[in-house]
Structure formats: C-alpha cells, structure tokens
Design a protein around this motif. Structure first.
Motif, PDB file in Angstrom:
ATOM      1  N   PRO A 161      76.567  30.715  30.778  1.00  0.00           N
ATOM      2  CA  PRO A 161      77.095  30.712  29.413  1.00  0.00           C
ATOM      3  C   PRO A 161      76.533  31.899  28.631  1.00  0.00           C
ATOM      4  N   PRO A 162      77.346  32.512  27.766  1.00  0.00           N
ATOM      5  CA  PRO A 162      76.845  33.658  26.994  1.00  0.00           C
ATOM      6  C   PRO A 162      75.731  33.233  26.051  1.00  0.00           C
ATOM      7  N   LEU A 163      74.713  34.069  25.965  1.00  0.00           N
ATOM      8  CA  LEU A 163      73.563  33.743  25.136  1.00  0.00           C
ATOM      9  C   LEU A 163      73.947  33.614  23.671  1.00  0.00           C
ATOM     10  N   HIS A 164      74.913  34.446  23.229  1.00  0.00           N
ATOM     11  CA  HIS A 164      75.276  34.392  21.812  1.00  0.00           C
ATOM     12  C   HIS A 164      75.937  33.059  21.452  1.00  0.00           C
ATOM     13  N   ALA A 165      76.604  32.417  22.425  1.00  0.00           N
ATOM     14  CA  ALA A 165      77.208  31.113  22.167  1.00  0.00           C
ATOM     15  C   ALA A 165      76.122  30.048  21.978  1.00  0.00           C
ATOM     16  N   LEU A 166      75.089  30.106  22.816  1.00  0.00           N
ATOM     17  CA  LEU A 166      73.971  29.171  22.671  1.00  0.00           C
ATOM     18  C   LEU A 166      73.235  29.395  21.355  1.00  0.00           C
ATOM     19  N   LEU A 167      73.094  30.661  20.962  1.00  0.00           N
ATOM     20  CA  LEU A 167      72.450  30.972  19.689  1.00  0.00           C
ATOM     21  C   LEU A 167      73.272  30.438  18.528  1.00  0.00           C
ATOM     22  N   GLY A 168      74.610  30.540  18.647  1.00  0.00           N
ATOM     23  CA  GLY A 168      75.482  29.987  17.610  1.00  0.00           C
ATOM     24  C   GLY A 168      75.356  28.479  17.514  1.00  0.00           C
ATOM     25  N   PHE A 169      75.250  27.826  18.669  1.00  0.00           N
ATOM     26  CA  PHE A 169      75.069  26.383  18.686  1.00  0.00           C
ATOM     27  C   PHE A 169      73.751  25.992  18.012  1.00  0.00           C
TER      28      PHE A 169
ATOM     29  N   LEU B 287      79.393  36.196  11.339  1.00  0.00           N
ATOM     30  CA  LEU B 287      80.597  35.837  12.085  1.00  0.00           C
ATOM     31  C   LEU B 287      81.550  35.099  11.153  1.00  0.00           C
ATOM     32  N   THR B 288      82.794  34.985  11.591  1.00  0.00           N
ATOM     33  CA  THR B 288      83.722  34.104  10.887  1.00  0.00           C
ATOM     34  C   THR B 288      83.502  32.687  11.393  1.00  0.00           C
ATOM     35  N   VAL B 289      83.899  31.707  10.596  1.00  0.00           N
ATOM     36  CA  VAL B 289      83.774  30.316  11.010  1.00  0.00           C
ATOM     37  C   VAL B 289      84.592  30.069  12.266  1.00  0.00           C
ATOM     38  N   SER B 290      85.729  30.727  12.353  1.00  0.00           N
ATOM     39  CA  SER B 290      86.598  30.573  13.521  1.00  0.00           C
ATOM     40  C   SER B 290      85.909  31.064  14.794  1.00  0.00           C
ATOM     41  N   ALA B 291      85.213  32.211  14.687  1.00  0.00           N
ATOM     42  CA  ALA B 291      84.525  32.765  15.857  1.00  0.00           C
ATOM     43  C   ALA B 291      83.378  31.864  16.297  1.00  0.00           C
ATOM     44  N   LEU B 292      82.631  31.329  15.326  1.00  0.00           N
ATOM     45  CA  LEU B 292      81.526  30.434  15.663  1.00  0.00           C
ATOM     46  C   LEU B 292      82.050  29.141  16.281  1.00  0.00           C
ATOM     47  N   SER B 293      83.129  28.618  15.737  1.00  0.00           N
ATOM     48  CA  SER B 293      83.708  27.390  16.280  1.00  0.00           C
ATOM     49  C   SER B 293      84.177  27.603  17.707  1.00  0.00           C
ATOM     50  N   HIS B 294      84.718  28.789  17.978  1.00  0.00           N
ATOM     51  CA  HIS B 294      85.163  29.109  19.334  1.00  0.00           C
ATOM     52  C   HIS B 294      83.971  29.136  20.307  1.00  0.00           C
ATOM     53  N   GLN B 295      82.851  29.685  19.873  1.00  0.00           N
ATOM     54  CA  GLN B 295      81.663  29.717  20.722  1.00  0.00           C
ATOM     55  C   GLN B 295      81.191  28.300  21.051  1.00  0.00           C
ATOM     56  N   ILE B 296      81.127  27.450  20.029  1.00  0.00           N
ATOM     57  CA  ILE B 296      80.672  26.075  20.251  1.00  0.00           C
ATOM     58  C   ILE B 296      81.650  25.326  21.148  1.00  0.00           C
ATOM     59  N   ARG B 297      82.951  25.560  20.934  1.00  0.00           N
ATOM     60  CA  ARG B 297      83.958  24.890  21.758  1.00  0.00           C
ATOM     61  C   ARG B 297      83.839  25.298  23.213  1.00  0.00           C
ATOM     62  N   SER B 298      83.485  26.558  23.454  1.00  0.00           N
ATOM     63  CA  SER B 298      83.362  27.021  24.839  1.00  0.00           C
ATOM     64  C   SER B 298      82.229  26.294  25.562  1.00  0.00           C
ATOM     65  N   ILE B 299      81.147  25.986  24.838  1.00  0.00           N
ATOM     66  CA  ILE B 299      80.047  25.248  25.452  1.00  0.00           C
ATOM     67  C   ILE B 299      80.464  23.795  25.695  1.00  0.00           C
ATOM     68  N   GLU B 300      81.158  23.201  24.713  1.00  0.00           N
ATOM     69  CA  GLU B 300      81.604  21.821  24.862  1.00  0.00           C
ATOM     70  C   GLU B 300      82.541  21.667  26.062  1.00  0.00           C
ATOM     71  N   GLU B 301      83.442  22.630  26.226  1.00  0.00           N
ATOM     72  CA  GLU B 301      84.365  22.563  27.356  1.00  0.00           C
ATOM     73  C   GLU B 301      83.626  22.738  28.674  1.00  0.00           C
ATOM     74  N   ARG B 302      82.639  23.598  28.664  1.00  0.00           N
ATOM     75  CA  ARG B 302      81.874  23.836  29.886  1.00  0.00           C
ATOM     76  C   ARG B 302      81.102  22.575  30.287  1.00  0.00           C
ATOM     77  N   MET B 303      80.517  21.895  29.301  1.00  0.00           N
ATOM     78  CA  MET B 303      79.701  20.719  29.582  1.00  0.00           C
ATOM     79  C   MET B 303      80.520  19.425  29.610  1.00  0.00           C
ATOM     80  N   GLU B 304      81.769  19.525  29.133  1.00  0.00           N
ATOM     81  CA  GLU B 304      82.632  18.346  29.032  1.00  0.00           C
ATOM     82  C   GLU B 304      81.975  17.274  28.173  1.00  0.00           C
TER      83      GLU B 304
END
Length: 317
Positions: free
Chosen positions: A4-12, A30-47
């Motif tokens: 997982p990208p480190l910046h996504a974990l940092l956003g979380f 960041l925009t709220v949309s960009a941050l939400s996308h990062q968090i969503r990518s982690i959620e999808e990865r972890m289910e």
C-alpha cells in the motif's frame, strides 16, 4: 499483492487523529476527494470499513482502531527519523541528571569546570525519570544513580555512596544524642522494610514500631531532617551540604554502603564528542577528590558492640 502507498496510510492516520476529513485534507494540502480516495483504497484492500462517517466528522471502527494501533508507532518512528538534525557543537554539552544530585553535588563544583574551560557551554536538564537517549537526540550524556548497567549505554563509575543517620542540632538539643541501643526510641524518618531494617540488623538495637514520616523524594527527606522532624538514614552525597552548613550532624561512625553508585552514562553517538571528553575528565577528577576528602574522616563499618557509645542525654517526658 502490491504494497500500500505510504501516503495513503499517512492520510488514514491523519484523518483518525483529527476525526475530520476536511481538516485532515487541509493539513496534508489535499482535496477532501483525494483523501477519501486514499482511505477507500485501503478499505478495499483490507475488505474492511475503517471509519464511521457522521455529521460531525469520522470515527474509527473496531477494524480501523486495530489498524491505527498497529501502524501508528511505525509512522511516528519514520517521522522522527526524517526530522532535521541540528549540527552538534563540540563546545556545547547537554547533561541530564536528578535535581537532588545537581543541587547537592554537581552545581557547586561547576564554576571550577567553567573557569578551566570557559569555551564550554553546559546545559543541565534536571529529570527524575530515565531519559531515552534514542529519542532525546539533543542530550549528550547523563549522571545516574544506579546499578551501573544500562543497555546500549557506556557507564563510567564515579563513586559509591553511603548511608548514615543524621539529625538536626535542634533535635539533638531537644531530645539528646541517641546511642545505637536506644536509637529506636527517637523519631525516625523512613519506611518499614527499608534500609533502616538492615541498619538495626547489622549494628544492633531494636527496630521501631513506627516511623514518624515517609518521603518518596530524597531531597525532601533530608530537608525534613534538617528542620528537626526526625533522624534520617540518608545518603552522604545529599546530606553533605547540610552537614557542612551545620544543619545536620552525623550521629555515628557506623555506616551502610548504598545499594547503587553514581555513574556518567552516554550513548555511542556521544563517545567522540570533544566537550563530553573534557567534562568526563574533569568529572572523574572531581569524583576522586571528593572520595579522598570523604576518606579523611572515613567512618568505620564495624559491627555493633565494637564501638564506644556516648551516654544518652534524652529527656524523658
């Protein structure tokens, strides 16, 4: 599976700390949309769902809390490692030590160090807790009272310490001077099961049924004795300034060796610090001179029954 990208974990982590996506996004530019996308990518990865979203912000789910507790220490360590480090000066030295030792032993001697080495800049940081040199990168060394072994640190023995009973002149004037046999009849400062128990077992007499007061701080313990509250079985290093000032009087020749000793300690990163080398050499000379001065009137460590005991002048009620 890709990492997982480190910046996504940092956003979380940022969103979890602030509890608000808008403020977290602003803090990360960041925009709220960009941050939400990062968090969503982690959620999808972890289910797993990591946040519960509400009108006032976001809140971690149980899965989100488990992830937060797992990765936060690692991200904190990375952030700490990437912080800029100021260039260390060889003429500036930061020392951590107990406040009681600073006031009773080191500070009165520091003028001699600065007179001999006027270019040296000393920063004393009084601390009752044990400093973590790995995290406190601005501290070069410390003076500790302990067993002499600390993981990852170089320890240089300075001198041992001793325990002696002392009392104020006012208390002696009021109650008389105790002997080893009637010491338990006097007001004693301490705690049951402490070194007083060893004192009576070694030098004779009967342990008291109760102590007048108990202190969790050595400096206040000696101050209470100097004010006439009772007799203290205290460390010579802390009692010496009060003895020299006439506020405390040693009562016996007998003494106990302290469980610990005084050490200069420092991490490997400080071993080539030229200011520390100067301080270490001076400190060892001062420690040697101190021991020699104490040895001139070195008390006996003989057991009870071998010494001369002064008659009691205690006034009975």
């Amino acid at each position: 599976m890709s990492r997982p990208p480190l910046h996504a974990l940092l956003g979380f982590i940022t969103a979890a700390r602030l509890g608000n996506l808008t403020r977290a996004a602003e803090s990360m530019h960041l925009t709220v949309s960009a941050l939400s996308h990062q968090i969503r990518s982690i959620e999808e990865r972890m289910e797993q769902q990591l946040f519960e979203r509400g009108a006032r912000g976001v809140k971690l789910t149980d899965d989100g809390r488990a992830l937060y507790d797992s990765i936060k220490p690692h991200l904190d360590a990375i952030e700490h490692a990437l912080q800029p480090r100021a260039r260390r000066r060889d003429d500036a030295l930061a020392i951590t030590l107990m406040p009681s030792f600073a006031s009773s032993w080191l500070v009165p001697r520091l003028p001699r160090l600065l007179a001999a080495h006027p270019q040296l800049e000393i920063s004393l940081q009084s601390n009752v807790g044990v400093v973590d040199f790995a995290r406190e990168a601005t501290i070069d060394a410390g003076i500790r009272f302990g067993p002499g072994h600390w993981q990852g640190l170089q320890a240089v023995h300075l001198f041992d310490d001793w325990l002696i009973p002392t009392a104020s002149p006012a208390l002696i004037e009021r109650l008389g001077r105790p002997t080893l046999s009637n010491l338990h009849e006097f007001p004693l400062l301490g705690a049951p099961g402490g070194r007083w128990s060893e004192w009576f077992a070694r030098f004779g007499g009967v342990p008291p049924e109760r102590f007048v007061a108990i202190f969790d701080d050595s400096e206040n313990l000696h101050r209470a004795a100097a004010e006439g509250m009772g007799i203290v079985l205290g460390r010579v290093t802390l009692a010496r300034p009060l003895i020299d000032a006439g506020r405390l009087i040693p009562l016996f020749e007998e003494r106990l060796k302290a469980e610990y000793a005084h050490y200069l300690v420092y991490p490997p990163r400080s071993q080539h610090h030229r200011g520390l080398a100067v301080f270490r050499e001076w400190l060892l000379e001062e420690a040697q001179a101190y021991q020699a001065a104490e040895a001139e009137g070195k008390p006996s460590t003989r057991r009870a029954g071998t010494g001369t005991r002064a008659p009691s002048r205690r006034r009975r009620p």
